[in-house]
Design a protein around this motif. Structure first.
Motif, mmCIF file in Angstrom:
data_model
loop_
_atom_site.group_PDB
_atom_site.id
_atom_site.type_symbol
_atom_site.label_atom_id
_atom_site.label_comp_id
_atom_site.label_asym_id
_atom_site.label_seq_id
_atom_site.Cartn_x
_atom_site.Cartn_y
_atom_site.Cartn_z
ATOM 1 N N PRO A 1 0.834 -1.209 0.000
ATOM 2 C CA PRO A 1 0.000 0.000 0.000
ATOM 3 C C PRO A 1 0.863 1.252 0.000
ATOM 4 N N ASN A 2 0.260 2.351 -0.364
ATOM 5 C CA ASN A 2 0.956 3.640 -0.342
ATOM 6 C C ASN A 2 0.833 4.328 1.016
ATOM 7 N N ARG A 3 -0.213 4.000 1.757
ATOM 8 C CA ARG A 3 -0.469 4.635 3.050
ATOM 9 C C ARG A 3 -0.592 3.570 4.127
ATOM 10 N N MET A 4 -0.328 3.983 5.378
ATOM 11 C CA MET A 4 -0.380 3.041 6.488
ATOM 12 C C MET A 4 -0.929 3.724 7.727
ATOM 13 N N ALA A 5 -1.315 2.902 8.688
ATOM 14 C CA ALA A 5 -1.699 3.401 10.003
ATOM 15 C C ALA A 5 -0.457 3.532 10.874
ATOM 16 N N ALA A 6 -0.428 4.571 11.695
ATOM 17 C CA ALA A 6 0.700 4.803 12.597
ATOM 18 C C ALA A 6 0.233 5.682 13.741
ATOM 19 N N MET A 7 0.913 5.531 14.874
ATOM 20 C CA MET A 7 0.705 6.439 16.005
ATOM 21 C C MET A 7 1.818 7.471 15.943
ATOM 22 N N VAL A 8 1.459 8.716 15.723
ATOM 23 C CA VAL A 8 2.432 9.773 15.451
ATOM 24 C C VAL A 8 2.558 10.683 16.672
ATOM 25 N N LEU A 9 3.784 10.846 17.146
ATOM 26 C CA LEU A 9 4.067 11.781 18.244
ATOM 27 C C LEU A 9 4.256 13.168 17.647
ATOM 28 N N THR A 10 3.434 14.120 18.084
ATOM 29 C CA THR A 10 3.429 15.450 17.472
ATOM 30 C C THR A 10 4.176 16.501 18.269
ATOM 31 N N GLY A 11 4.623 16.146 19.508
ATOM 32 C CA GLY A 11 5.366 17.095 20.322
ATOM 33 C C GLY A 11 5.530 16.566 21.728
ATOM 34 N N PHE B 1 9.746 16.342 15.461
ATOM 35 C CA PHE B 1 8.333 16.010 15.295
ATOM 36 C C PHE B 1 7.864 16.363 13.886
ATOM 37 N N PRO B 2 6.968 15.562 13.341
ATOM 38 C CA PRO B 2 6.352 14.358 13.912
ATOM 39 C C PRO B 2 7.334 13.184 13.936
ATOM 40 N N ARG B 3 7.119 12.280 14.878
ATOM 41 C CA ARG B 3 7.966 11.103 15.031
ATOM 42 C C ARG B 3 7.103 9.895 15.372
ATOM 43 N N ILE B 4 7.444 8.747 14.826
ATOM 44 C CA ILE B 4 6.807 7.476 15.172
ATOM 45 C C ILE B 4 7.729 6.762 16.147
ATOM 46 N N GLN B 5 7.247 6.526 17.376
ATOM 47 C CA GLN B 5 8.076 5.882 18.389
ATOM 48 C C GLN B 5 8.025 4.360 18.246
ATOM 49 N N GLY B 6 8.707 3.666 19.163
ATOM 50 C CA GLY B 6 8.700 2.209 19.166
ATOM 51 C C GLY B 6 10.010 1.634 18.676
ATOM 52 N N ALA B 7 10.807 1.063 19.605
ATOM 53 C CA ALA B 7 12.164 0.618 19.271
ATOM 54 C C ALA B 7 12.292 -0.876 19.035
ATOM 55 N N ASP B 8 11.578 -1.683 19.810
ATOM 56 C CA ASP B 8 11.797 -3.133 19.790
ATOM 57 C C ASP B 8 10.823 -3.786 18.819
ATOM 58 N N ILE B 9 11.250 -3.889 17.559
ATOM 59 C CA ILE B 9 10.364 -4.216 16.451
ATOM 60 C C ILE B 9 10.564 -5.658 15.994
ATOM 61 N N ALA B 10 9.458 -6.394 15.920
ATOM 62 C CA ALA B 10 9.429 -7.699 15.277
ATOM 63 C C ALA B 10 8.518 -7.609 14.067
ATOM 64 N N GLY B 11 8.833 -8.376 13.042
ATOM 65 C CA GLY B 11 8.001 -8.350 11.843
ATOM 66 C C GLY B 11 8.623 -9.175 10.736
#
Length: 395
Positions: free
Chosen positions: A9-19, A84-94
């Motif tokens: 896909p061209n777009r995705m869902a994400a939780m975005v940190l705005t500040g 910002f904006p930043r997507i957090q989350g360091a310990d990634i499995a996939g």
């Protein structure tokens, strides 16, 4: 990018940190562009990302300055890298969804775990300017993320679910291992682990056993059974400070602690040191304290004369090295380390997960993982909060 991503896909869902601020600064969006891997990179379809306390501290700006009344964004040797904006989350499995130029196409579909560091050098057994995915670059609180191909390590171990694999992420395990390697913890040594019920603490208990050291856990009594099952030699109640040192030495039959792995700091620091210097004639190595957290307070009072006269060695630890990450990945592949997964939350429910993390109760042990809503049924639902007790260390 190699011609291998036409199905994405061209777009995705994400939780975005705005500040900087509260959880209201985390905005769930479904129109974030899917990133494209560059040379030497892979695009990972995220199935689970562990939550760490550093996510909250970075969001709230809780890294102290010299003025103890002030806080700032984390920075080392320059300007803050959290923008910002930043997507957090360091310990990634996939799983690898696409590869960039120079990366073998056979890696597409490979299941793996990220070494979360943003290394300043390509290959050096030092990491003096620590930064990480989810802070200096976008992380895993999203459906897709781009990372270096050589830092996304193939973990085919079928005994581990993806949520369990994320719970073994390097933010906790590599920090724990670097605490031990900095202090040169050896087989047979007695190691005091503070904050033993959290992600780094549970990793330390396991890693001590892997290298042959003997871990003594400091925690609340209601965590004792789970920590003993995980490998702790004994669990010492962190309460009743005047008797703390005596109770530690009772657990060791009077032998001094060889090294302290401290995640607490604050008013207990001098007590942790006292467990190592009671009878110096009983020691065969220098007393060593590695510290990688300050959950008990950022300021400690101690007598420096005791530090230098008893030759106490103190190691400040944040992130580790590539070599340590690679050793940990090998242990995970071989099943020598066990996940300590408390519960999974949907990505869209990250606000709820943040509140739960801050207010976690007495049954909390190990890690929370965040699973994209699109991956929930396959990778999150079996570990949802109401089923989490099935997946703790005392299983």
């Amino acid at each position: 990018m190699a011609d291998n991503a036409t199905h994405l896909p061209n777009r995705m869902a994400a939780m975005v940190l705005t500040g900087h601020g509260g959880i209201d600064k985390l905005e769930y969006r479904d129109d974030v562009p899917v990133p494209a891997p560059g040379p030497g990179e892979v695009l990972v379809q995220v199935t689970a990302t562990a939550k760490n306390n550093t996510d909250r501290k970075a969001r709230e700006g809780l890294y102290p300055t010299k003025d103890k009344a002030d806080v700032t964004s984390f920075a080392m040797g320059g300007e803050p890298t959290l923008t910002f904006p930043r997507i957090q989350g360091a310990d990634i499995a996939g799983r690898v969804a696409a590869v960039g130029e120079g990366v073998d196409l056979t890696r597409v579909g490979e299941r793996g775990l990220l070494d979360f560091n943003l290394y300043a050098d390509t290959r050096r057994d030092l990491n003096l300017t620590p930064d990480y995915y989810g802070h200096g670059a976008d992380g895993g609180f999203a459906e897709y993320v781009v990372v270096p191909a050589d830092q996304f390590h193939h973990i085919p171990n079928p005994a581990l679910a993806d949520a369990e694999l994320a719970a073994m992420g390097m933010c906790s395990y590599q920090t724990a291992y670097h605490m031990m390697t900095s202090a040169k913890v050896n087989a047979g040594e007695r190691v005091l682990v503070t904050g033993a019920s959290g992600g780094v603490g549970t990793a330390l208990i396991q890693l001590c056993r892997v290298v042959g050291a003997i871990p003594y856990a400091v925690s609340k009594p209601d965590k004792a059974d789970a920590l003993l099952a995980l490998g702790a030699e004994a669990v010492i109640d962190r309460g009743d400070l005047p008797t703390f040192v005596d109770r530690v030495l009772d657990a060791t039959d009077g032998a001094p602690i060889d090294a302290v792995m401290d995640l607490v700091g604050g008013e207990m620091t001098h007590l942790f040191i006292d467990t190592m210097i009671g009878d110096m004639n009983a020691r065969s190595t220098y007393p060593r304290l590695s510290i990688a957290g300050a959950s008990g307070g950022n300021v400690s009072e101690m007598m420096w004369t005791r530090i230098y006269l008893y030759q106490v060695q103190i190691f400040g630890v944040s992130h580790g090295t590539r070599e340590e990450a690679e050793q940990l990945m090998a242990w995970i592949r071989r099943g020598e380390l066990k996940p300590v997964l408390h519960a999974a939350f949907k990505l869209s429910e990250l606000h709820e997960a943040e509140r739960y993390f801050v207010n976690r109760g007495s049954n909390y042990l190990g890690k929370i993982v965040i699973v994209p809503d699109s991956q929930w049924e396959a990778h999150g639902a079996p570990f949802a909060l109401n089923a989490a007790n099935k997946h703790t260390a005392n299983e």
